[in-house]
Design a protein around this motif. Structure first.
Motif, PDB file in Angstrom:
ATOM      1  N   VAL A 184       0.844  -1.391   0.012  1.00 24.39           N
ATOM      2  CA  VAL A 184      -0.002   0.018   0.020  1.00 24.39           C
ATOM      3  C   VAL A 184       0.878   1.329  -0.154  1.00 24.39           C
ATOM      4  CG1 VAL A 184      -1.936  -1.037   1.090  1.00 24.39           C
ATOM      5  CG2 VAL A 184      -0.153  -0.233   2.580  1.00 24.39           C
ATOM      6  N   PRO A 185       0.441   2.414  -0.607  1.00 25.84           N
ATOM      7  CA  PRO A 185       1.204   3.434  -0.711  1.00 25.84           C
ATOM      8  C   PRO A 185       1.221   4.281   0.562  1.00 25.84           C
ATOM      9  CG  PRO A 185      -0.659   4.033  -1.741  1.00 25.84           C
ATOM     10  CD  PRO A 185      -0.795   2.334  -1.398  1.00 25.84           C
ATOM     11  N   SER A 186       0.131   3.850   1.507  1.00 22.66           N
ATOM     12  CA  SER A 186       0.301   4.790   2.790  1.00 22.66           C
ATOM     13  C   SER A 186      -0.565   4.057   3.878  1.00 22.66           C
ATOM     14  CB  SER A 186      -0.570   5.985   2.414  1.00 22.66           C
ATOM     15  OG  SER A 186      -0.829   6.660   3.839  1.00 22.66           O
ATOM     16  N   LEU A 187      -0.124   4.255   5.047  1.00 23.72           N
ATOM     17  CA  LEU A 187      -0.849   3.625   6.099  1.00 23.72           C
ATOM     18  C   LEU A 187      -2.275   4.118   6.634  1.00 23.72           C
ATOM     19  CD1 LEU A 187       2.198   2.505   8.298  1.00 23.72           C
ATOM     20  CD2 LEU A 187       1.066   1.080   6.617  1.00 23.72           C
ATOM     21  N   GLN A 188      -2.397   5.268   6.286  1.00 23.85           N
ATOM     22  CA  GLN A 188      -3.529   5.955   6.321  1.00 23.85           C
ATOM     23  C   GLN A 188      -4.824   5.311   6.247  1.00 23.85           C
ATOM     24  OE1 GLN A 188      -3.256   9.756   4.478  1.00 23.85           O
ATOM     25  NE2 GLN A 188      -2.278  10.531   6.195  1.00 23.85           N
ATOM     26  N   GLY A 189      -5.972   5.177   6.960  1.00 21.90           N
ATOM     27  CA  GLY A 189      -6.986   4.427   6.935  1.00 21.90           C
ATOM     28  C   GLY A 189      -7.022   2.827   6.994  1.00 21.90           C
ATOM     29  N   LEU A 190      -5.847   2.499   7.711  1.00 24.48           N
ATOM     30  CA  LEU A 190      -5.882   1.063   8.181  1.00 24.48           C
ATOM     31  C   LEU A 190      -5.919   0.980   9.371  1.00 24.48           C
ATOM     32  CD1 LEU A 190      -2.875  -0.006   5.690  1.00 24.48           C
ATOM     33  CD2 LEU A 190      -5.269  -0.412   5.448  1.00 24.48           C
ATOM     34  N   GLU A 191      -6.323  -0.415  10.028  1.00 24.04           N
ATOM     35  CA  GLU A 191      -6.581  -0.747  11.195  1.00 24.04           C
ATOM     36  C   GLU A 191      -5.123  -1.002  12.040  1.00 24.04           C
ATOM     37  OE1 GLU A 191      -9.410  -0.558  12.996  1.00 24.04           O
ATOM     38  OE2 GLU A 191     -10.443   0.065  11.042  1.00 24.04           O
TER      39      GLU A 191
END
Length: 184
Positions: A102-109
């Motif tokens: 994934v390009p970013s960890l934002q929005g992940l649990e």
């Protein structure tokens, strides 16, 4: 169908059901999520590669089914030439514990981000993807040139698509110093 006896007395394993299963797996195998190569399909169904190719000669219906399976496989390989480059991430990405990139960890649990590693795109990854695409293109060009080969259209036509008009003019030239010379 009664098993055909070979000259040596050994019965063949060929059956329409086996032929259909082999061709189906060559076209698309759900377990592998892609079409299998001939030797992989033969190993899965317990027959030899040499028998497979003998059956292609002996059984017309098997030969036709195999031709359709190959066409489906060609389409799959052509699709992969588009998917492989798209799967390469941008310069930096996060690799999660489950293998997703994934390009970013934002929005992940929080439990999804545990063990995530920041990775950078390497030259080797790009070269591998390029090799995968080029090898598939080469394979398709060689085995299905009518559909995937490089097309070179060379057309000879004259004005407005008509025939080519060719004119030739011949002029004889005599140097000035030989014009007045007496001929023998």
């Amino acid at each position: 169908m009664k098993a055909k006896v070979m000259p040596g007395g050994r019965p063949t394993k060929y059956s329409p059901k086996l032929a259909a299963a082999l061709c189906a797996d060559i076209a698309y195998c759900p377990e592998a999520e892609k079409g299998l190569k001939v030797h992989e399909a033969c190993a899965k169904h317990g027959c030899s590669v040499s028998s497979f190719f003998l059956w292609l000669v002996e059984y017309q219906e098997f030969s036709e089914a195999y031709a359709h399976a190959r066409e489906a496989r060609f389409e799959q390989l052509a699709e992969e030439t588009l998917v492989i480059p798209d799967a390469i991430p941008d310069t930096a990405y996060w690799e999660l514990a489950d293998g997703r990139k994934v390009p970013s960890l934002q929005g992940l649990e929080d439990d999804e981000t545990k063990g995530a590693k920041l990775k950078f795109l390497s030259k080797e990854v790009v070269m591998k993807a390029q090799l995968q695409v080029l090898s598939r293109q080469w394979y398709l060009e060689k085995l299905a040139p009518h559909r995937f080969g490089k097309k070179v259209a060379l057309e000879h036509a004259g004005k407005d698509g008509g025939p080519i008009k060719s004119e030739s003019t011949v002029q004889f030239y005599m140097p000035d110093n030989q014009r007045d010379a007496p001929s023998e």
